[in-house]
Design an enzyme around this catalytic site. Structure first.
Site, PDB file in Angstrom:
ATOM      1  N   HIS A 127      -3.546  -5.642   0.917  1.00 18.68           N
ATOM      2  CA  HIS A 127      -2.727  -5.894   2.030  1.00 18.68           C
ATOM      3  C   HIS A 127      -2.566  -7.307   2.264  1.00 18.68           C
ATOM      4  O   HIS A 127      -3.843  -8.039   3.105  1.00 18.68           O
ATOM      5  CB  HIS A 127      -3.655  -5.060   3.157  1.00 18.68           C
ATOM      6  N   GLU A 182      -0.947  -8.837   4.695  1.00 18.27           N
ATOM      7  CA  GLU A 182      -0.957  -8.946   6.190  1.00 18.27           C
ATOM      8  C   GLU A 182      -2.341  -9.106   6.895  1.00 18.27           C
ATOM      9  O   GLU A 182      -2.641  -9.562   8.036  1.00 18.27           O
ATOM     10  CB  GLU A 182      -0.123  -7.959   6.783  1.00 18.27           C
ATOM     11  N   CYS A 206       0.564  -1.118   0.014  1.00 14.42           N
ATOM     12  CA  CYS A 206       0.112  -0.152  -0.142  1.00 14.42           C
ATOM     13  C   CYS A 206       0.852   1.232   0.013  1.00 14.42           C
ATOM     14  O   CYS A 206       1.357   1.669  -0.976  1.00 14.42           O
ATOM     15  CB  CYS A 206      -1.090   0.080   1.125  1.00 14.42           C
TER      16      CYS A 206
END
Lengths: 740, 219
Positions: free
Chosen positions: B194, B196, B86
């Protein structure tokens, strides 16, 4: 205390100050008594701000005192920046909700953004890391020319601030009503996580200890914001735009990290953010709570405009600023932390034993007031009130499904209205995952659920209020708002622990408005007592009137609950075909103030659905037990729009249909808004039913999940079609804005 | 695998990236401050999401000129893997480690949602555990994720197989639906989604976990 000054005795300069600050002549008389002389302009500003409705709660304090604020789960109730509750294992949840209504109407982006910033500061000031935000938004009629741009600005502002600071926005509510045409409501709530034995407060101790200013520089923005928020609006409201603060979420993010790092050291005695009334209220608060005096050298305050006066410095509402009291000898340690985070840091004064607030600017003492009398003499009004008259209870059979319509055809219309359509357009502008602890956000379950980092626990949270109920019967509406957050939290499997309230009302000097407030407090009190769900923090926003037109009474309630096992968090989408759909709770067809009545009969009439707190408590406990025992696969509370709308929402979320057995045409059954109800799905239906019988919980089997259509008997509508209707209203409404 | 996460003022996914790495590798990554000029001996450097320096200039522009980035650029030149998520992707573009730039989203609004992606290239240390052509879902949360590069550069990165993830339903107007790409050497990956945030069961999906496991197994 003192002889009443005659209006004719007052010099024109003072008369101007009195008028400009919404102060009364009686209040000015008290001020003269405290000082024993005429105030300076700066003193006048400080006292007017402290005694403003916004800071002093002078119209509401006598009533707020009647709310239940204690319980074994409560660590700290109202009075500090935010409430604190025990969530086990030495951990605490810290939370509060606050309004930023007036600024958001005048300048929606910055008003909403700084509303989020302010509530975040209230939470991390206590030593808590903010872990989730929510909001409750009320806009005017969609056809009102301002509604679109206000909605666009407010949502962008909330997102712009919250996304940047990195706190997920996990839940909220948005509704429309013409009573908000001239006064929108923007209520923001933040929940934070702290160690229960590391809670910080504003109580200053230690004569001689340094007062330290940290954060953004002080500018001229927001001067007199607190007094602005304490008066009615008129058409000239837009001229007040310069009183709206400007937010800087990047600095807020630095401030969060720096303050939390500071609080890990042993340097901090007290901390207070500079919110409404800026340096004035934070300094007075600290001194008053500690029973001490404060000496400030305003020349040391970091300024954006060097020529600012003492008055302007004391009343600036520039954002992202904090005041610390440090232990002696820790200044260098603090300076190192704040310079690492590139924040302005300045020792601007010290604590004294004089009990006075003394401020100098350019070698002149501009302010010298005794703190205690200023706080103790803060006016308290027991304003006259007239309670709202009860409305008649309406019968559903008087409002049948109209000829040529069916329950399903009405569902198709209702689910595409402003109040019931999908809020995806809004929530997709909020980062709901940052932190990587979000278990459930908007559209997933009835409450937002965030894991407590590093544990298997979850916090559930929800903000609710149904203003049309509150308008018809403030006491029932107040209780209903509490009950709905309770229900939403139970519906995800969490035990509701405590609430924060945000009381949005019109002008309290009008007895019927004060009566709405008194009624709502009564309802909130009853519900919080019955549900063992105390109020630990709150905020009042009064004078929400424009040209004499008040908003509907809107006591928004934010609830927080605890899930022992976050992996059990329940969502409301239909999960699989062939599961049994069961209605929990009793349906009597409460049609008064229902959305059906409004959308089909164009009537906003009648008594709201009654709230049965014993049933709420019993049914909520049953639902929690079913979720904890993994007996059910989906759960949704029945609220706005009633049973059929709730079923539709479960089908939409699951992209899966259902077959409902009942073909009754009873409008009250399908669209009544009876409280204390949930819809659940289960594969082992016998286990659920025997548990319901044992718990004395009313239940009714509605049908089975499955297929691509929502069917009542033979009549079906494809879930895909419902989705088109449900999803399209808000994007197309907002697209019209870009064409304008 | 030894790893590090860079923290810029305004980073807000630094802890999330560190948690995801710790879960896979069993050890806490180094947290590197933007003003640091010393980077420990690591195999992977993560530039996390957030709003570095507030992103008040172009996104990532300030961060790309921070002291730590001089080190990151030099380590990348030595073959250390660099993952920009990002805001980290924006920093990689601004620092010249990846070609192109990220404009404001086509609809000029921040967008947070789960998006379907296609794995275009599984021949990188970041993606070996994915299948080529695999459909995965990851959340995006950005206001400026609209990838753009001049047509000759787009042609080059397409021809060389540098596109690693492609949107199945383009949320932001990115050229050629590009969601993530690697440099020519294949050791620097930037992506807007993302991973994660979909790396454990709580997140309701684990399509991002494979990226961290791929790195762990291949370095």
């Amino acid at each position: 205390m003192t002889a009443q000054p005659q209006k004719s005795d007052i010099n024109p300069e003072i008369a101007r100050l009195i008028a400009e600050h919404n102060m009364t002549h009686d209040e000015y008389g008290i001020l003269l008594g405290i000082l024993g002389r005429e105030p300076t302009e700066a003193e006048f500003g400080v006292v007017a701000a402290m005694w403003s409705e916004h800071c002093s709660y002078k119209s509401t304090r006598v009533w707020l005192k009647t709310l239940p604020t204690t319980g074994k789960q409560v660590i700290m109730g109202p009075g500090e920046n935010a409430g604190v509750i025990d969530i086990g294992d030495g951990q605490a949840a810290v939370f509060k909700m606050e309004s930023h209504n007036h600024p958001s109407f005048i300048e929606p982006y910055q008003g909403a953004a700084t509303g989020v910033g302010g509530i975040l500061r209230d939470v991390f000031t206590m030593g808590a890391r903010p872990i989730a935000s929510l909001n409750s938004l009320r806009f005017g009629d969609p056809s009102h020319p301002k509604t679109r741009s206000l909605l666009a600005g407010v949502v962008a502002g909330i997102g712009g601030y919250g996304n940047c600071v990195g706190v997920p926005t996990v839940s909220g509510e948005t509704t429309f009503h013409k009573s908000y045409n001239g006064n929108i409501l923007v209520n923001a709530m933040t929940v934070g996580l702290a160690q229960a034995d590391r809670i910080f407060t504003s109580k200053a101790t230690g004569v001689g200890n340094a007062i330290v200013y940290v954060g953004s520089k002080t500018g001229r923005d927001g001067i007199k914001g607190a007094t602005m928020a304490s008066g009615e609006f008129n058409e000239a409201a837009e001229s007040q735009r310069p009183t709206v603060q400007v937010g800087d979420p990047f600095t807020e993010k630095l401030l969060i990290e720096a303050c939390l790092e500071m609080m890990e050291t042993e340097a901090v005695v007290a901390i207070q953010d500079m919110g409404a009334a800026g340096l004035t209220s934070s300094a007075v608060e600290m001194a008053s709570k500690g029973g001490l005096g404060i000496e400030l050298d305003l020349d040391k305050v970091p300024l954006r405009a060097p020529e600012m006066s003492a008055y302007e410095i004391m009343l600036s509402e520039s954002q992202e600023r904090m005041l610390f009291v440090l232990k002696p000898g820790h200044e260098e340690e603090a300076a190192a932390i704040f310079s690492k985070w590139e924040l302005d840091f300045s020792v601007i004064g010290k604590l004294t034993d004089t009990g006075r607030l003394v401020c100098q600017r350019g070698g002149r003492v501009e302010i010298d007031i005794k703190v205690d009398p200023l706080v103790e003499s803060s006016p308290v009004y027991n304003r006259p009130y007239e309670l709202t008259l009860p409305q008649p209870i309406l019968k559903a059979e008087d409002y049948p499904i109209p000829d040529g319509e069916t329950p399903l055809s009405i569902l198709k219309k209702m689910i595409g209205t402003a109040d019931l359509c999908s809020r995806r357009w809004i929530w997709e502008q909020y980062d709901c995952h940052v932190g990587a602890n979000t278990a459930q956000a908007s559209g997933g379950g009835d409450a937002g659920v965030v894991r407590v980092h590093g544990t298997n626990k979850g916090l559930a949270m929800s903000v609710d209020c149904t203003p049309r109920y509150c308008g018809a019967d403030p006491a029932v509406g107040g209780a209903q708002a509490v009950a709905e957050t309770f229900r939403n939290i139970c519906a995800v499997g969490a035990k509701p622990l405590a609430v924060t309230d945000n009381m949005n009302f019109g002008n309290p000097e009008k007895p019927h408005i004060m009566g709405q407030f008194v009624g709502a407090i009564e309802g909130i009190r009853d519900a919080c007592v019955a549900l063992d769900y105390p109020v630990v923090s709150g905020n009042c926003s009064l004078y929400n009137e424009t040209d004499g037109q008040p908003i509907l009474p809107t006591p928004a309630i934010g609830g927080v609950g605890l899930l022992e096992d976050v992996t059990k968090a329940m969502s409301f989408n239909f999960k699989a075909d062939g599961e049994t759909i069961i209605l929990i709770g009793e349906s009597k067809g409460a049609i008064g103030q229902s959305l059906y009545l409004r959308d089909v009969y164009a009537k906003e009439e009648g008594a709201p659905p009654p709230v049965h707190l014993i049933a709420e408590r019993r049914n909520g406990k049953f639902i929690r037990q079913m979720i904890n025992d993994r007996q059910i696969t989906a759960c949704h509370d029945v609220s706005d729009g009633g049973l059929l709308v709730a079923l539709g929402e479960m089908a939409l979320a699951g992209k899966r249909g259902c077959q409902i057995d009942s073909v009754t045409q009873d409008s009250g059954f399908w669209f009544g808004e009876d409280q204390a109800r949930y819809i659940i799905t289960a594969s082992d239906v016998d286990a659920v039913i025997s548990a319901a019988k044992e718990a004395g919980v009313p239940y009714m089997i509605l049908g089975l999940t499955g297929g691509d259509s929502l069917c009542l008997g033979e009549e079906c509508v494809k879930v895909e079609w419902l989705a088109d209707i449900h999803e399209s209203w808000m994007p197309s409404y907002m697209e019209d804005a870009t064409r304008e | 695998m030894r790893s590090a996460v860079v923290v810029f003022p305004g980073s807000n996914c630094d802890r999330d990236a560190a948690s995801a790495l710790a879960r896979v590798t069993g050890q806490q990554p180094h947290m590197l401050w933007h003003a640091d000029t010393d980077v420990p001996d690591v195999d992977l450097i993560v530039l996390p999401g957030g709003f570095s320096y507030g992103d008040y200039l172009r996104t990532g522009a300030m961060a790309a000129r921070s002291p730590i980035m001089r080190e990151v650029v030099s380590r990348a030149g030595q073959g250390v893997r660099v993952l920009g998520i990002c805001n980290g992707f924006q920093v990689l573009c601004e620092s010249g480690l990846l070609p192109g730039v990220l404009f404001r989203n086509e609809k000029l609004q921040f967008i947070c949602k789960h998006v379907p992606l296609k794995v275009e290239n599984n021949d990188t240390d970041f993606t070996r555990l994915y299948e080529k052509g695999q459909d995965v879902t990851m959340p995006v949360a950005h206001g400026e994720g609209n990838y753009f590069a001049e047509p000759d550069i787009i042609k080059k990165i397409e021809d060389q197989g540098q596109v690693v993830f492609r949107y199945a339903d383009n949320p932001n107007g990115s050229t050629n639906d590009i969601a993530g790409l690697v440099n020519e050497k294949g050791n620097v990956l930037g992506l807007m989604p993302h991973p994660e945030r979909v790396s454990e069961p709580l997140h309701g999906g684990r399509d991002g976990a494979a990226m961290f496991v791929s790195l762990f197994k291949n370095i």
